[in-house]
Design a protein around this motif. Structure first.
Motif, PDB file in Angstrom:
ATOM      1  N   THR A 124       0.831  -1.203   0.000  1.00 48.38           N
ATOM      2  CA  THR A 124       0.000   0.000   0.000  1.00 48.38           C
ATOM      3  C   THR A 124       0.866   1.254   0.000  1.00 48.38           C
ATOM      4  OG1 THR A 124      -1.785  -1.150   1.135  1.00 48.38           O
ATOM      5  CG2 THR A 124      -1.807   1.263   1.245  1.00 48.38           C
ATOM      6  N   SER A 125       1.962   1.210   0.747  1.00 46.40           N
ATOM      7  CA  SER A 125       2.830   2.389   0.828  1.00 46.40           C
ATOM      8  C   SER A 125       3.511   2.696  -0.503  1.00 46.40           C
ATOM      9  CB  SER A 125       3.865   2.227   1.941  1.00 46.40           C
ATOM     10  OG  SER A 125       4.921   1.381   1.556  1.00 46.40           O
ATOM     11  N   PHE A 126       3.729   1.673  -1.330  1.00 48.35           N
ATOM     12  CA  PHE A 126       4.283   1.934  -2.659  1.00 48.35           C
ATOM     13  C   PHE A 126       3.190   2.426  -3.613  1.00 48.35           C
ATOM     14  CE2 PHE A 126       8.004  -0.577  -1.332  1.00 48.35           C
ATOM     15  CZ  PHE A 126       9.009   0.246  -1.823  1.00 48.35           C
ATOM     16  N   ASP A 127       1.970   1.965  -3.411  1.00 49.20           N
ATOM     17  CA  ASP A 127       0.845   2.421  -4.238  1.00 49.20           C
ATOM     18  C   ASP A 127       0.436   3.853  -3.902  1.00 49.20           C
ATOM     19  OD1 ASP A 127       0.774  -0.053  -5.496  1.00 49.20           O
ATOM     20  OD2 ASP A 127      -0.869  -0.817  -4.244  1.00 49.20           O
ATOM     21  N   ASP A 128       0.571   4.207  -2.621  1.00 48.96           N
ATOM     22  CA  ASP A 128       0.180   5.536  -2.155  1.00 48.96           C
ATOM     23  C   ASP A 128       1.336   6.124  -1.349  1.00 48.96           C
ATOM     24  OD1 ASP A 128      -0.856   7.806  -0.969  1.00 48.96           O
ATOM     25  OD2 ASP A 128      -2.470   6.766   0.102  1.00 48.96           O
ATOM     26  N   PRO A 129       2.151   6.996  -1.958  1.00 46.87           N
ATOM     27  CA  PRO A 129       3.334   7.510  -1.264  1.00 46.87           C
ATOM     28  C   PRO A 129       3.032   8.346  -0.028  1.00 46.87           C
ATOM     29  CG  PRO A 129       3.041   8.600  -3.387  1.00 46.87           C
ATOM     30  CD  PRO A 129       2.028   7.513  -3.316  1.00 46.87           C
ATOM     31  N   LEU A 167      16.257   2.519  -0.578  1.00 51.31           N
ATOM     32  CA  LEU A 167      16.894   2.398  -1.886  1.00 51.31           C
ATOM     33  C   LEU A 167      15.839   2.342  -2.992  1.00 51.31           C
ATOM     34  CD1 LEU A 167      19.975   0.547  -2.959  1.00 51.31           C
ATOM     35  CD2 LEU A 167      17.865  -0.064  -4.102  1.00 51.31           C
ATOM     36  N   VAL A 168      14.812   1.535  -2.813  1.00 52.89           N
ATOM     37  CA  VAL A 168      13.770   1.415  -3.843  1.00 52.89           C
ATOM     38  C   VAL A 168      12.996   2.720  -3.987  1.00 52.89           C
ATOM     39  CG1 VAL A 168      11.672   0.190  -4.538  1.00 52.89           C
ATOM     40  CG2 VAL A 168      13.629  -1.088  -3.657  1.00 52.89           C
ATOM     41  N   LEU A 169      12.745   3.399  -2.888  1.00 50.27           N
ATOM     42  CA  LEU A 169      12.069   4.702  -2.990  1.00 50.27           C
ATOM     43  C   LEU A 169      12.917   5.688  -3.790  1.00 50.27           C
ATOM     44  CD1 LEU A 169      10.636   4.999   0.635  1.00 50.27           C
ATOM     45  CD2 LEU A 169       9.322   4.662  -1.483  1.00 50.27           C
ATOM     46  N   LEU A 170      14.230   5.664  -3.584  1.00 50.15           N
ATOM     47  CA  LEU A 170      15.112   6.550  -4.349  1.00 50.15           C
ATOM     48  C   LEU A 170      15.122   6.168  -5.822  1.00 50.15           C
ATOM     49  CD1 LEU A 170      18.064   6.850  -1.826  1.00 50.15           C
ATOM     50  CD2 LEU A 170      16.385   8.622  -2.410  1.00 50.15           C
ATOM     51  N   LEU A 171      15.206   4.880  -6.104  1.00 48.83           N
ATOM     52  CA  LEU A 171      15.162   4.430  -7.497  1.00 48.83           C
ATOM     53  C   LEU A 171      13.861   4.867  -8.159  1.00 48.83           C
ATOM     54  CD1 LEU A 171      16.588   0.805  -7.177  1.00 48.83           C
ATOM     55  CD2 LEU A 171      17.751   2.802  -8.166  1.00 48.83           C
ATOM     56  N   ARG A 172      12.776   4.782  -7.413  1.00 50.57           N
ATOM     57  CA  ARG A 172      11.462   5.161  -7.951  1.00 50.57           C
ATOM     58  C   ARG A 172      11.414   6.637  -8.333  1.00 50.57           C
ATOM     59  NH1 ARG A 172       5.883   3.103  -5.581  1.00 50.57           N
ATOM     60  NH2 ARG A 172       4.639   3.641  -7.380  1.00 50.57           N
ATOM     61  N   HIS A 173      12.147   7.457  -7.604  1.00 50.05           N
ATOM     62  CA  HIS A 173      12.213   8.880  -7.952  1.00 50.05           C
ATOM     63  C   HIS A 173      12.753   9.053  -9.374  1.00 50.05           C
ATOM     64  CE1 HIS A 173      13.013  13.163  -7.790  1.00 50.05           C
ATOM     65  NE2 HIS A 173      14.223  12.890  -8.224  1.00 50.05           N
ATOM     66  N   ARG A 186       8.360   3.545 -12.754  1.00 51.57           N
ATOM     67  CA  ARG A 186       7.933   2.143 -12.910  1.00 51.57           C
ATOM     68  C   ARG A 186       8.445   1.248 -11.786  1.00 51.57           C
ATOM     69  NH1 ARG A 186      10.472   1.439 -18.661  1.00 51.57           N
ATOM     70  NH2 ARG A 186      12.029   2.543 -17.456  1.00 51.57           N
ATOM     71  N   ILE A 187       9.382   1.740 -11.017  1.00 51.81           N
ATOM     72  CA  ILE A 187       9.970   0.955  -9.930  1.00 51.81           C
ATOM     73  C   ILE A 187       9.064   1.044  -8.709  1.00 51.81           C
ATOM     74  CG2 ILE A 187      11.932   0.906  -8.326  1.00 51.81           C
ATOM     75  CD1 ILE A 187      13.680   1.668 -10.742  1.00 51.81           C
ATOM     76  N   GLY A 188       8.897  -0.090  -8.030  1.00 52.07           N
ATOM     77  CA  GLY A 188       8.049  -0.113  -6.841  1.00 52.07           C
ATOM     78  C   GLY A 188       8.224  -1.384  -6.042  1.00 52.07           C
ATOM     79  N   PHE A 189       7.143  -1.874  -5.502  1.00 52.42           N
ATOM     80  CA  PHE A 189       7.177  -3.037  -4.622  1.00 52.42           C
ATOM     81  C   PHE A 189       7.821  -4.247  -5.299  1.00 52.42           C
ATOM     82  CE2 PHE A 189       5.327  -6.955  -2.958  1.00 52.42           C
ATOM     83  CZ  PHE A 189       5.721  -6.866  -1.630  1.00 52.42           C
TER      84      PHE A 189
END
Length: 186
Positions: free
Chosen positions: A96-101, A142-148, A152-155
């Motif tokens: 959920t946290s990746f779907d809704d930042p 790390l994944v949150l930074l990549l997503r920035h 397309r990057i997420g869970f």
């Protein structure tokens, strides 16, 4: 005159004995730290900035020693706290946290807030002349930074992370894809 590309290497720490800030690397993690240094040493690294947690600083210590450069620590690179309490369904909350930042559990940190603090650390770490920068942090951040850098990057990316893991981002070249460099078996 063009400005040379500035590579940024985002690194997840090697295998550790736990999640506490002082958790040491496992024997496998210590071997991984040497392999990590082998991978990164020839890449023109001129700056290393790490989470202050032992598992991060110890993971990157062999590289720093080999290159003769210090490991700088930055508290903004600590792991994101989803929640300070144990939840049996924590994985569903992480999805959920990746779907809704902006999703935030009591006492936890939203993805939006964690990304902002991590990006501030990245910006400051990369604000030096020339050379490549290594940032060593933890899986969720790390994944949150990549997503920035790639929406397309997420869970799904988080699920495939290994300890350690390494991603290259070429700053100042937004069309350059993010590259996963760690291919060694755990």
């Amino acid at each position: 005159m063009t400005t040379p590309a500035r590579p940024l290497y985002l690194v997840r720490h090697c295998r550790a004995t736990g999640q506490a800030p002082d958790a040491p690397l496992t024997p496998t993690g210590k071997v991984q730290a040497v392999a990590l240094a082998d991978l990164l040493a020839p890449l023109g690294i001129t700056r290393i900035v790490s989470s202050p947690y032992a598992r991060a600083t110890t993971s990157i210590a062999p590289l720093a020693a080999r290159l003769g450069i210090p490991v700088e620590t930055d508290d903004r690179l600590v792991e994101r706290v989803l929640t300070p309490v144990s939840l049996p369904d924590w994985r569903a909350h992480l999805v959920t946290s990746f779907d809704d930042p902006d999703y935030q559990l009591a006492g936890g940190e939203s993805g939006h807030v964690a990304t902002a603090r991590g990006l501030a650390a990245v910006h400051d770490a990369c604000n030096h002349p020339g050379g490549a920068t290594v940032i060593i942090t933890h899986g969720n951040l790390l994944v949150l930074l990549l997503r920035h850098f790639d929406a397309r990057i997420g869970f799904d990316t988080w699920e495939t992370l290994s300890n350690p893991d390494v991603y290259r981002i070429v700053l100042d070249e937004p069309d350059q894809p993010i590259a996963r460099l760690w291919t060694l078996k755990e």
